[in-house]
Motif scaffolding. Structure first.
Motif, PDB file in Angstrom:
ATOM      1  N   GLU A 144      57.504  51.898  -4.616  1.00  0.00           N
ATOM      2  CA  GLU A 144      56.868  51.138  -5.506  1.00  0.00           C
ATOM      3  C   GLU A 144      56.885  49.638  -5.126  1.00  0.00           C
ATOM      4  O   GLU A 144      55.485  48.719  -5.531  1.00  0.00           O
ATOM      5  CB  GLU A 144      57.425  51.184  -7.084  1.00  0.00           C
ATOM      6  CG  GLU A 144      57.318  52.404  -7.936  1.00  0.00           C
ATOM      7  CD  GLU A 144      58.283  52.286  -9.166  1.00  0.00           C
ATOM      8  OE1 GLU A 144      58.610  51.348  -9.824  1.00  0.00           O
ATOM      9  OE2 GLU A 144      58.696  53.293  -9.705  1.00  0.00           O
ATOM     10  N   ILE A 145      57.804  49.240  -4.645  1.00  0.00           N
ATOM     11  CA  ILE A 145      57.894  47.650  -4.227  1.00  0.00           C
ATOM     12  C   ILE A 145      57.251  47.656  -2.954  1.00  0.00           C
ATOM     13  O   ILE A 145      56.328  46.691  -2.962  1.00  0.00           O
ATOM     14  CB  ILE A 145      59.395  47.174  -4.031  1.00  0.00           C
ATOM     15  CG1 ILE A 145      60.309  47.244  -4.948  1.00  0.00           C
ATOM     16  CG2 ILE A 145      59.605  45.880  -3.164  1.00  0.00           C
ATOM     17  CD1 ILE A 145      61.806  47.124  -4.810  1.00  0.00           C
ATOM     18  N   LYS A 146      57.065  48.438  -2.107  1.00  0.00           N
ATOM     19  CA  LYS A 146      56.024  48.301  -0.978  1.00  0.00           C
ATOM     20  C   LYS A 146      54.731  48.440  -1.394  1.00  0.00           C
ATOM     21  O   LYS A 146      53.859  47.678  -0.775  1.00  0.00           O
ATOM     22  CB  LYS A 146      56.361  49.694   0.085  1.00  0.00           C
ATOM     23  CG  LYS A 146      57.498  49.645   0.871  1.00  0.00           C
ATOM     24  CD  LYS A 146      57.504  50.635   1.572  1.00  0.00           C
ATOM     25  CE  LYS A 146      58.985  50.977   2.477  1.00  0.00           C
ATOM     26  NZ  LYS A 146      58.908  52.206   3.245  1.00  0.00           N
ATOM     27  N   ALA A 147      54.285  49.325  -2.293  1.00  0.00           N
ATOM     28  CA  ALA A 147      52.870  49.081  -2.873  1.00  0.00           C
ATOM     29  C   ALA A 147      52.609  47.952  -3.464  1.00  0.00           C
ATOM     30  O   ALA A 147      51.531  47.441  -3.472  1.00  0.00           O
ATOM     31  CB  ALA A 147      52.801  50.411  -3.749  1.00  0.00           C
ATOM     32  N   ALA A 148      53.660  47.179  -4.224  1.00  0.00           N
ATOM     33  CA  ALA A 148      53.418  46.230  -4.839  1.00  0.00           C
ATOM     34  C   ALA A 148      52.967  44.997  -3.906  1.00  0.00           C
ATOM     35  O   ALA A 148      52.196  43.893  -4.085  1.00  0.00           O
ATOM     36  CB  ALA A 148      54.241  45.748  -5.832  1.00  0.00           C
ATOM     37  N   ILE A 149      53.979  44.885  -2.799  1.00  0.00           N
ATOM     38  CA  ILE A 149      53.895  44.003  -1.819  1.00  0.00           C
ATOM     39  C   ILE A 149      52.530  44.022  -1.012  1.00  0.00           C
ATOM     40  O   ILE A 149      51.637  43.052  -0.840  1.00  0.00           O
ATOM     41  CB  ILE A 149      55.011  44.138  -0.660  1.00  0.00           C
ATOM     42  CG1 ILE A 149      56.389  43.616  -1.631  1.00  0.00           C
ATOM     43  CG2 ILE A 149      54.751  43.333   0.556  1.00  0.00           C
ATOM     44  CD1 ILE A 149      57.630  43.923  -0.621  1.00  0.00           C
ATOM     45  N   GLN A 150      52.267  45.115  -0.579  1.00  0.00           N
ATOM     46  CA  GLN A 150      50.816  45.558   0.013  1.00  0.00           C
ATOM     47  C   GLN A 150      49.470  45.304  -0.767  1.00  0.00           C
ATOM     48  O   GLN A 150      48.480  44.536  -0.553  1.00  0.00           O
ATOM     49  CB  GLN A 150      50.823  47.125   0.435  1.00  0.00           C
ATOM     50  CG  GLN A 150      51.633  47.436   1.681  1.00  0.00           C
ATOM     51  CD  GLN A 150      51.655  48.843   1.952  1.00  0.00           C
ATOM     52  OE1 GLN A 150      51.155  49.535   1.300  1.00  0.00           O
ATOM     53  NE2 GLN A 150      52.629  49.128   3.178  1.00  0.00           N
TER      54      GLN A 150
END
Length: 81
Positions: free
Chosen positions: A54-60
């Motif tokens: 989830e964090i990776k997707a939000a950063i991207q």
């Protein structure tokens, strides 16, 4: 003195029953904790992985927000320890 008590059949049978009961309870507890440990580790890893995704997707996606005040407070608390 103990040998005298153990020669008494009623006393020795009660002691043996107690020892057998305690041993079976200990063995059952060990088996439960051994069986439960991998499941909790797996579920913790899965939730950690999903949170990380989830964090990776939000950063991207550019939608990840950092709580500066909360992060600063946690860092200060860690430094004071």
């Amino acid at each position: 003195m103990i040998s005298h008590l153990m020669s008494n059949s009623a006393f020795s049978s009660v002691i043996n029953q107690t020892n057998n009961k305690n041993t079976s309870q200990i063995n059952n507890a060990k088996e439960e904790s051994i069986n439960q440990k991998p499941q909790t580790e797996k579920s913790a890893k899965a939730s950690s992985d999903s949170r990380l995704d989830e964090i990776k997707a939000a950063i991207q996606g550019g939608t990840y927000k950092l709580d500066l005040r909360g992060s600063a407070e946690k860092l200060a608390q860690e430094l004071l320890r």
